[in-house]
Write a protein that holds these residues in place. Structure first.
Motif, short mmCIF file in Angstrom:
data_model
loop_
_atom_site.label_atom_id
_atom_site.label_comp_id
_atom_site.label_asym_id
_atom_site.label_seq_id
_atom_site.Cartn_x
_atom_site.Cartn_y
_atom_site.Cartn_z
N ALA A 115 0.82 -1.15 0.02
CA ALA A 115 -0.06 0.05 -0.03
C ALA A 115 0.83 1.48 -0.02
CB ALA A 115 -0.93 0.06 1.22
N ILE A 116 1.95 1.13 0.76
CA ILE A 116 2.68 2.35 0.85
C ILE A 116 3.32 2.61 -0.37
CG2 ILE A 116 4.82 3.28 1.91
CD1 ILE A 116 2.62 3.27 4.16
N VAL A 170 2.68 1.50 -3.50
CA VAL A 170 1.98 2.21 -4.66
C VAL A 170 1.59 3.52 -4.40
CG1 VAL A 170 -0.45 1.98 -5.66
CG2 VAL A 170 1.09 -0.14 -4.85
N LYS A 171 1.41 4.02 -3.24
CA LYS A 171 1.02 5.45 -2.84
C LYS A 171 2.23 6.30 -3.27
CE LYS A 171 1.57 7.11 1.36
NZ LYS A 171 2.29 8.34 1.27
N VAL A 231 2.39 6.88 -7.03
CA VAL A 231 1.41 7.88 -7.36
C VAL A 231 1.75 9.31 -7.02
CG1 VAL A 231 -0.97 8.34 -7.26
CG2 VAL A 231 -0.30 6.04 -7.30
N GLN A 232 2.29 9.29 -5.76
CA GLN A 232 2.57 10.67 -5.32
C GLN A 232 3.87 11.36 -6.08
OE1 GLN A 232 2.77 10.03 -0.89
NE2 GLN A 232 1.17 11.48 -0.94
N ARG A 261 2.87 12.45 -9.30
CA ARG A 261 2.07 13.68 -9.34
C ARG A 261 2.78 15.04 -9.18
NH1 ARG A 261 -2.86 11.25 -7.85
NH2 ARG A 261 -3.34 10.29 -9.83
N ASP A 289 -3.01 14.86 -2.55
CA ASP A 289 -2.42 14.54 -4.24
C ASP A 289 -2.79 13.18 -4.54
OD1 ASP A 289 -0.71 13.40 -2.08
OD2 ASP A 289 0.91 14.11 -3.04
N PHE A 338 -5.90 3.06 -1.03
CA PHE A 338 -4.86 2.84 -0.21
C PHE A 338 -5.16 2.38 1.18
CE2 PHE A 338 -2.37 5.23 3.10
CZ PHE A 338 -1.24 4.74 3.07
N ARG A 384 -6.01 -1.12 1.52
CA ARG A 384 -4.83 -2.04 1.40
C ARG A 384 -4.18 -2.16 2.74
NH1 ARG A 384 -3.26 0.64 -3.69
NH2 ARG A 384 -4.08 -0.70 -5.47
#
Ligand SMILES: Nc1ncnc2c1ncn2[C@@H]1O[C@H](COP(=O)(O)OP(=O)(O)O)[C@@H](O)[C@H]1O
Ligand SMILES: [Mg+2]
Lengths: 378, 307
Positions: A12-13, A15-16, A19-20, A23, B94, B103, B106
C-alpha cells in the motif's frame, strides 16, 4: 493480521509513493534535472597539490644510486614510500586496489649502466584515475631524481656531471593516460548526485506526512514503522537507478568516459549505496520538525560528503583528520568503487574493502531511523 | 436489557504537555451503538482525549479499555476495529478519491478492494468524484471522503473529531444521517462538535473545559444537573438591556439568541426579582426551558482557566 510485517501494508505504501511521485512535478524534475545540471557544472575539475602519496618500490638493483633516488623522492614531499614489492604482479595489484598511487621500478642493470653513462631508464607507474592527484608528483619526479644523482657523482664519476642527463624517466600513468579529468569526475558525479537527491527526497518523505497531517491518519491505522520506511525506500531506489542511468549515458556519449569494468557489478553494488543514502534521509526525516529542517539536515550531510570524499579534492591531499571523517562517509567508498569498476575494471574482490563500510553505514542509519520513528504524535 | 460491556471505558485518563494539563483525570463510559457527543471550547482536550483512545498519544496515567482492549497494551487491536476521522483532513490531497480509498483498503488488508471501494463510494455519494484529487474537493466532500476512508474496514467504533466543522448545513445533515444509519447497524460513535443542534442529536454527551469533565449524561440530565433557570426576554431593541441586566444581582449570564435574550441564573427567586424591575410596557419576559447552550455558556463562564 497485525503481525510484525505485512506485505499488503508494505505494498500500500509503495503504490501510494509511486502515485505521489508521479504527481509531484518538482520532485520529478529534480530527479532528472539535478544529474544533468551537475554534469555541466562539474565538467570543470578542481585541482590541487596533494603530497605524501603512497608509493611502492620495485627495485631489482640495490645500489647506492637507487637509495639516493628513493630518499630524494621522499624528501620532495610528493612521495611516501610505504612498500617494497618483489614482483610486477604484486605492484599492479596494489595499484588496482588503490592502496598505492605510484610504483617506481628500478631495473636490474641500473647502476652499472648509469656509471657507464648509458642513460638507463626508471619506470614510474601512476594510478592516474584522478589526474589532479598525480600530475604534480609526476612532473616533479624527473627533476628530483636527476638533482639527487648529480650530488652522488663525485671523484671518478665527476665527469658524468657534465654531458647529457644521466638517466631517462619513463612515466606510465595507467588507467587514465591522457589525464582527462572528466574521466574521474563523471563516475564520481554518480555518487554525488545519488547522495544529494536521495537524501533530500527521502528526508522530506516522512516530514511531509507529519507536516501535512497525513501522519495522523497513518498512525491511526495498524501500519508498522518498518513497513512505512521500507515502502518509502523502495520507490526511490528505482529513482536512484534512473539517475545512474542518466549519468552513465551522458558520461559515455557526452564525455566519452571509458567504461571497462562490469556494469552489472556496478549496478549491484550501487544498491547498497543507494539504500544507505535513503536510510540517512529517513533518519533525518524522523528528526526534523518540518520540511525545511529536513532539507537543511540533508545539506549538512551533503557538504562533508562532497568535500571530504575525494570528489572535490583528491582524498590523499587532505589532512589526516579530514581523511578520517571522509572514511566514515558512504560516498568516499562509493567513489572508489565506481572509479575502480569503470576505469580500472575492478572485480568484486578488489572493491570489497570499500563495500562493507557502506553496508555498516546502512545498518546504522536504518537502525537509528527505525528507533527514532515515532509511533505516536507525542 | 442485560448488562453489556461498554465500548469505551476509561478511568482517570490524564495527559499533560509540559505543564499544560490537556486532559485531567477523565472518566467516561460509552455504550455499544451509542452516539456520544463531546463538547467544550477550543483547547479543552477533546482532540487529545480522542487521540489517546486510538493510540496516537500515550496517556500519562489512568486506565481504560476500548472495545475490550487495554488502552496501554493493545492499541494495535484497537486500531484494527476503530475508524478515526482527524480534526484536520489527513488523507492525501495529491491522491484521487479512489486512490485514497484504495490505499486505506490495502493498509487494512481488506479483500476485493475494487468492489469494496466502489461500494463505499456509492454509499457515500462519492462516485462522481472518484477520479478527482482529494485536495480539490470542497470541505463537505472532503469530510465525506474521510468518513468513507474510516468506514472501509467496517469498524465497530468511530472516533470523529469535529467532522462537520466548516461544512455547510445540508452536508452536515447528510453526515448525521449517515451516523444514524451506522448507529442502527450497531456502530458506536464518539463525536466532538461545537454545534448545539448536533449536541442535541447525540444520545449522550460530555462537556469538557480545560481538560476537566464538567458535565455528562443525556441532554436532559445535563440540563437538570446544571441547576440553571432561564427566562427569555423579548421586545423592541432588547439587546440594549443586556449590559444593565448583567450587572443586576441574581443574573449570572445574558445571552442573545437573535431577538430574544436568554437570562439565566442559579437562584430562581433572585432572577425573577431582577426581571420584575423591567419596564413591562416595553418588554415581555417569561420563564422558559433551559437550553443546552445556556448550560454550556454557564459551565464555561464558571470554569475559567484562572482558577
Ligand atoms: N502535541 C501537543 N503538544 C503540546 N500541547 C498540545 C498538543 N496537543 C494539544 N496540546 C494542548 O493541549 C490542550 C488541549 O488541546 P486539544 O486536545 O487540541 O483541545 P480541543 O481539541 O478540545 O480543542 C491545548 O491547550 C493544546 O494547546
Ligand atoms: Mg480539537
Amino acid at each position: 493480521m497485525t503481525g510484525f510485517f505485512s506485505f499488503h501494508r508494505f505494498l500500500a505504501i509503495i503504490v501510494k509513493e509511486f502515485v505521489q511521485m508521479r504527481r509531484d512535478r518538482v520532485t520529478f524534475a529534480m530527479m532528472i534535472g539535478i544529474p544533468i545540471v551537475q554534469m555541466v557544472v562539474f565538467g570543470y575539475a578542481i585541482n590541487s597539490d596533494p603530497k605524501h602519496l603512497p608509493t611502492a618500490i620495485l627495485a631489482a638493483d640495490q645500489s647506492v644510486f637507487s637509495r639516493t633516488i628513493i630518499s630524494a623522492m621522499e624528501n620532495s614531499g610528493y612521495f611516501k614510500i610505504v612498500r617494497t614489492v618483489a614482483t610486477e604482479d604484486e605492484a599492479s595489484f596494489l595499484i588496482e586496489e588503490g592502496e598505492i598511487q605510484f610504483v617506481l621500478t628500478i631495473p636490474e642493470s641500473f647502476s652499472r649502466r648509469l656509471v657507464r653513462g648509458e642513460q638507463p631508464s626508471l619506470l614510474l607507474t601512476a594510478d592516474a584515475t584522478d589526474p589532479s592527484a598525480t600530475s604534480n608528483a609526476l612532473t616533479a619526479f624527473r627533476a628530483v631524481a636527476e638533482a639527487a644523482l648529480v650530488r652522488d657523482f663525485q671523484g671518478p664519476l665527476a665527469h658524468l656531471k657534465r654531458g647529457p642527463p644521466p638517466l631517462s624517466v619513463i612515466l606510465h600513468p595507467s588507467y587514465n593516460p591522457e589525464a582527462i579529468t572528466q574521466y574521474n569526475i563523471v563516475p564520481g558525479l554518480m555518487g554525488v548526485v545519488l547522495t544529494m537527491t536521495l537524501v533530500i527526497i527521502t528526508g522530506l518523505a516522512i516530514t511531509r506526512e507529519r507536516e501535512r497531517g497525513t501522519m495522523e491518519n497513518l498512525l491511526s491505522t495498524p501500519v508498522k514503522p518498518f513497513e512505512v520506511m521500507l515502502g518509502k525506500i523502495i520507490p526511490y531506489i528505482l529513482v536512484g537507478y534512473v539517475q545512474m542511468g542518466v549519468i552513465m549515458l551522458a558520461g559515455r556519449f557526452l564525455f566519452k568516459v571509458p567504461m571497462i569494468g562490469n556494469l552489472w557489478l556496478l549496478l549491484a553494488v550501487s544498491f547498497l549505496f543507494i539504500a544507505a543514502n535513503l536510510g540517512v534521509g529517513l533518519t533525518f526525516s524522523t528528526l526534523a520538525r518540518n520540511q525545511l529542517q529536513a532539507v537543511q539536515m540533508a545539506f549538512f550531510f551533503f557538504l562533508p560528503s562532497i568535500l571530504l570524499s575525494g570528489f572535490m579534492f583528491p582524498f590523499r591531499g587532505m589532512p589526516g583528520w579530514a581523511q578520517m571523517v571522509g572514511e566514515t562517509l558512504p560516498l568516499t567508498h562509493f567513489l572508489r568503487i565506481v572509479r575502480g569498476i569503470l576505469l580500472k575494471g575492478n572485480g568484486l574482490a578488489q572493491i570489497l574493502p570499500n563495500l562493507w563500510p557502506i553496508g555498516v553505514f546502512l545498518v546504522i542509519a536504518l537502525t537509528i531511523g527505525l528507533t527514532r520513528y515515532r509511533r505516536t504524535l507525542d | 436489557m442485560t448488562e453489556v460491556a461498554p465500548v469505551i471505558d476509561v478511568r482517570d485518563l490524564t495527559k499533560t504537555f509540559g505543564t499544560n494539563i490537556a486532559v485531567n483525570r477523565l472518566s467516561i463510559q460509552v455504550q455499544p451503538g451509542e452516539i456520544y457527543g463531546f463538547l467544550g471550547p477550543n483547547g479543552s482536550g477533546k482532540t487529545t482525549f480522542i487521540r489517546m483512545l486510538c493510540g496516537l498519544l500515550r496517556p500519562d496515567s489512568g486506565s481504560g479499555s476500548c472495545l475490550g482492549y487495554d488502552l496501554f497494551r493493545e492499541s494495535e487491536q484497537i486500531k484494527v476495529q476503530t475508524g478515526y476521522l482527524a480534526q484536520r483532513f489527513s488523507l492525501y490531497e495529491d491522491l484521487s478519491v479512489r486512490e485514497n480509498l484504495q490505499f486505506m483498503a490495502r493498509i487494512y488488508g481488506l479483500p476485493k478492494i475494487r468492489v469494496l471501494v466502489d461500494e463505499t463510494m456509492e454509499r457515500l455519494g462519492l462516485t462522481r468524484f472518484a477520479g478527482q484529487l482529494a485536495g480539490n474537493l470542497s470541505g463537505g466532500w472532503k469530510q465525506r471522503l474521510a468518513l468513507a476512508a474510516c468506514l472501509l474496514h467496517k469498524p465497530r467504533l468511530l472516533l470523529l473529531d469535529e467532522p462537520t466543522a466548516g461544512v455547510d448545513p445540508k452536508a452536515r445533515r447528510d453526515f448525521w444521517d449517515e451516523i444514524y444509519l451506522l448507529a442502527a447497524e450497531g456502530v458506536t460513535s464518539l463525536i466532538s462538535t461545537h454545534y448545539m443542534d448536533e449536541a442535541e442529536r447525540c444520545h449522550r454527551l460530555a462537556y469538557l473545559a480545560y481538560g476537566n469533565l464538567l458535565a455528562a449524561g443525556t441532554a436532559t440530565e445535563v440540563v437538570a444537573a446544571s441547576g440553571l433557570h432561564t427566562w427569555t426576554v423579548t421586545g423592541e431593541n432588547v439587546h440594549l438591556l443586556s449590559a444593565t441586566l448583567k450587572k443586576t444581582t441574581g443574573v449570572e449570564q445574558v445571552a442573545p439568541f437573535g431577538n430574544i435574550l436568554h437570562v439565566s441564573g442559579h437562584d430562581p427567586e433572585a432572577l425573577g426579582a431582577a426581571l420584575d424591575n423591567l419596564d413591562r410596557g416595553k418588554y415581555r419576559y417569561e420563564q422558559s426551558e433551559v437550553s443546552l447552550e445556556d448550560v454550556f455558556i454557564s459551565l464555561m463562564q464558571n470554569n475559567r482557566r484562572d482558577h
